[in-house]
Design a protein around this motif. Structure first.
Motif, PDB file in Angstrom:
ATOM      1  N   ARG A  72       0.797  -1.049  -0.063  1.00 30.42           N
ATOM      2  CA  ARG A  72      -0.094   0.126   0.007  1.00 30.42           C
ATOM      3  C   ARG A  72       0.861   1.264  -0.224  1.00 30.42           C
ATOM      4  O   ARG A  72       1.905   1.200   0.497  1.00 30.42           O
ATOM      5  N   ASP A  73       0.375   2.402  -0.701  1.00 28.91           N
ATOM      6  CA  ASP A  73       0.906   3.476  -0.445  1.00 28.91           C
ATOM      7  C   ASP A  73       0.112   4.696   0.042  1.00 28.91           C
ATOM      8  O   ASP A  73      -0.905   4.952  -0.513  1.00 28.91           O
ATOM      9  N   ILE A  74       0.549   5.003   1.412  1.00 26.38           N
ATOM     10  CA  ILE A  74      -0.406   5.807   1.929  1.00 26.38           C
ATOM     11  C   ILE A  74      -0.721   7.075   1.422  1.00 26.38           C
ATOM     12  O   ILE A  74      -1.713   7.677   1.343  1.00 26.38           O
ATOM     13  N   ALA A  75       0.357   7.663   0.788  1.00 28.08           N
ATOM     14  CA  ALA A  75       0.395   9.073   0.219  1.00 28.08           C
ATOM     15  C   ALA A  75      -0.347   9.094  -0.794  1.00 28.08           C
ATOM     16  O   ALA A  75      -1.181  10.015  -1.179  1.00 28.08           O
ATOM     17  N   LYS A  76      -0.656   7.757  -1.637  1.00 29.08           N
ATOM     18  CA  LYS A  76      -1.657   7.661  -2.658  1.00 29.08           C
ATOM     19  C   LYS A  76      -2.804   7.248  -2.553  1.00 29.08           C
ATOM     20  O   LYS A  76      -3.639   6.931  -3.375  1.00 29.08           O
ATOM     21  N   ASN A  77      -3.097   6.899  -1.031  1.00 30.95           N
ATOM     22  CA  ASN A  77      -4.465   6.470  -0.867  1.00 30.95           C
ATOM     23  C   ASN A  77      -4.749   5.087  -1.712  1.00 30.95           C
ATOM     24  O   ASN A  77      -5.729   4.918  -2.078  1.00 30.95           O
ATOM     25  N   SER A  78      -3.756   4.298  -1.988  1.00 35.00           N
ATOM     26  CA  SER A  78      -3.666   3.192  -2.884  1.00 35.00           C
ATOM     27  C   SER A  78      -3.201   1.811  -2.304  1.00 35.00           C
ATOM     28  O   SER A  78      -2.391   2.017  -1.438  1.00 35.00           O
ATOM     29  N   VAL A  79      -3.804   0.742  -2.769  1.00 38.27           N
ATOM     30  CA  VAL A  79      -3.382  -0.520  -2.288  1.00 38.27           C
ATOM     31  C   VAL A  79      -2.971  -1.425  -3.514  1.00 38.27           C
ATOM     32  O   VAL A  79      -3.773  -1.018  -4.529  1.00 38.27           O
ATOM     33  N   TYR A  80      -2.044  -2.201  -3.640  1.00 38.40           N
ATOM     34  CA  TYR A  80      -1.763  -2.916  -4.973  1.00 38.40           C
ATOM     35  C   TYR A  80      -1.829  -4.570  -4.695  1.00 38.40           C
ATOM     36  O   TYR A  80      -1.362  -4.947  -3.475  1.00 38.40           O
ATOM     37  N   LEU A  81      -1.972  -5.290  -5.481  1.00 40.24           N
ATOM     38  CA  LEU A  81      -1.832  -6.608  -5.523  1.00 40.24           C
ATOM     39  C   LEU A  81      -1.123  -7.377  -6.685  1.00 40.24           C
ATOM     40  O   LEU A  81      -1.708  -7.016  -7.726  1.00 40.24           O
ATOM     41  N   GLN A  82       0.138  -7.728  -6.581  1.00 32.28           N
ATOM     42  CA  GLN A  82       1.036  -8.251  -7.562  1.00 32.28           C
ATOM     43  C   GLN A  82       0.688  -9.551  -7.646  1.00 32.28           C
ATOM     44  O   GLN A  82       0.902 -10.331  -6.728  1.00 32.28           O
ATOM     45  N   MET A  83       0.288 -10.100  -8.806  1.00 34.37           N
ATOM     46  CA  MET A  83       0.237 -11.675  -8.846  1.00 34.37           C
ATOM     47  C   MET A  83       0.877 -12.248  -9.976  1.00 34.37           C
ATOM     48  O   MET A  83       1.121 -11.661 -11.057  1.00 34.37           O
ATOM     49  N   ASN A  84       1.820 -13.197  -9.638  1.00 35.24           N
ATOM     50  CA  ASN A  84       2.671 -13.663 -10.691  1.00 35.24           C
ATOM     51  C   ASN A  84       2.383 -15.358 -10.931  1.00 35.24           C
ATOM     52  O   ASN A  84       1.554 -15.631 -10.024  1.00 35.24           O
ATOM     53  N   SER A  85       3.114 -15.922 -11.895  1.00 31.75           N
ATOM     54  CA  SER A  85       2.732 -17.244 -12.100  1.00 31.75           C
ATOM     55  C   SER A  85       1.029 -17.472 -12.062  1.00 31.75           C
ATOM     56  O   SER A  85       0.906 -18.441 -11.526  1.00 31.75           O
ATOM     57  N   LEU A  86       0.550 -16.713 -12.832  1.00 34.04           N
ATOM     58  CA  LEU A  86      -1.051 -16.746 -13.007  1.00 34.04           C
ATOM     59  C   LEU A  86      -1.189 -18.094 -13.665  1.00 34.04           C
ATOM     60  O   LEU A  86      -0.926 -18.679 -14.356  1.00 34.04           O
TER      61      LEU A  86
END
Length: 129
Positions: A72-86
């Protein structure tokens, strides 16, 4: 008006990667635990991952553990999900959600979609074999 907007979904071949983003607006989510859930066709929505308000605790469902990261990036008010080997079985609509940290703590709560206060509209992830 509080909004969570997911992006980054798409069509990818098995073995590929995607980075899903969730941008929040309308309030700051710095005191919220953020979760990712997914719903495949014909199935119930299920927990994928969660990151605590501080970022200090992270949880993954067994189905994605070891090939996913959440941040998560608090400054950007964002959260991310990186998914590999889908895998084809990762095909689903992915939703981000937020729950106030004072109302919910620990994996037992984070996995429970009924605890979450805010939800995005979802982003489609399709993995072809």
């Amino acid at each position: 008006q509080v909004q969570l907007v997911e992006s980054g979904g798409g069509l990818v071949q098995a073995g590929g990667s995607l980075r899903l983003s969730c941008a929040a607006s309308g309030r700051t989510f710095s005191s919220y635990t953020m979760g990712w859930f997914r719903q495949a066709p014909g199935k119930e929505r299920e927990f994928v991952a969660a990151i605590s308000w501080s970022g200090g605790r992270i949880y993954f469902a067994d189905s994605v553990k070891g090939r996913s990261t959440i941040s998560r990036d608090i400054a950007k008010n964002s959260v991310y999900l990186q998914m590999n080997s889908l895998k084809p079985e990762d095909t689903a609509v992915y939703y981000c959600a937020g729950v106030n940290r004072y109302r919910c703590s620990g994996i037992g709560c984070y996995e429970s979609q009924g605890q979450y206060d805010y939800w995005g509209q979802g982003t489609q992830v399709t993995v072809s074999s």
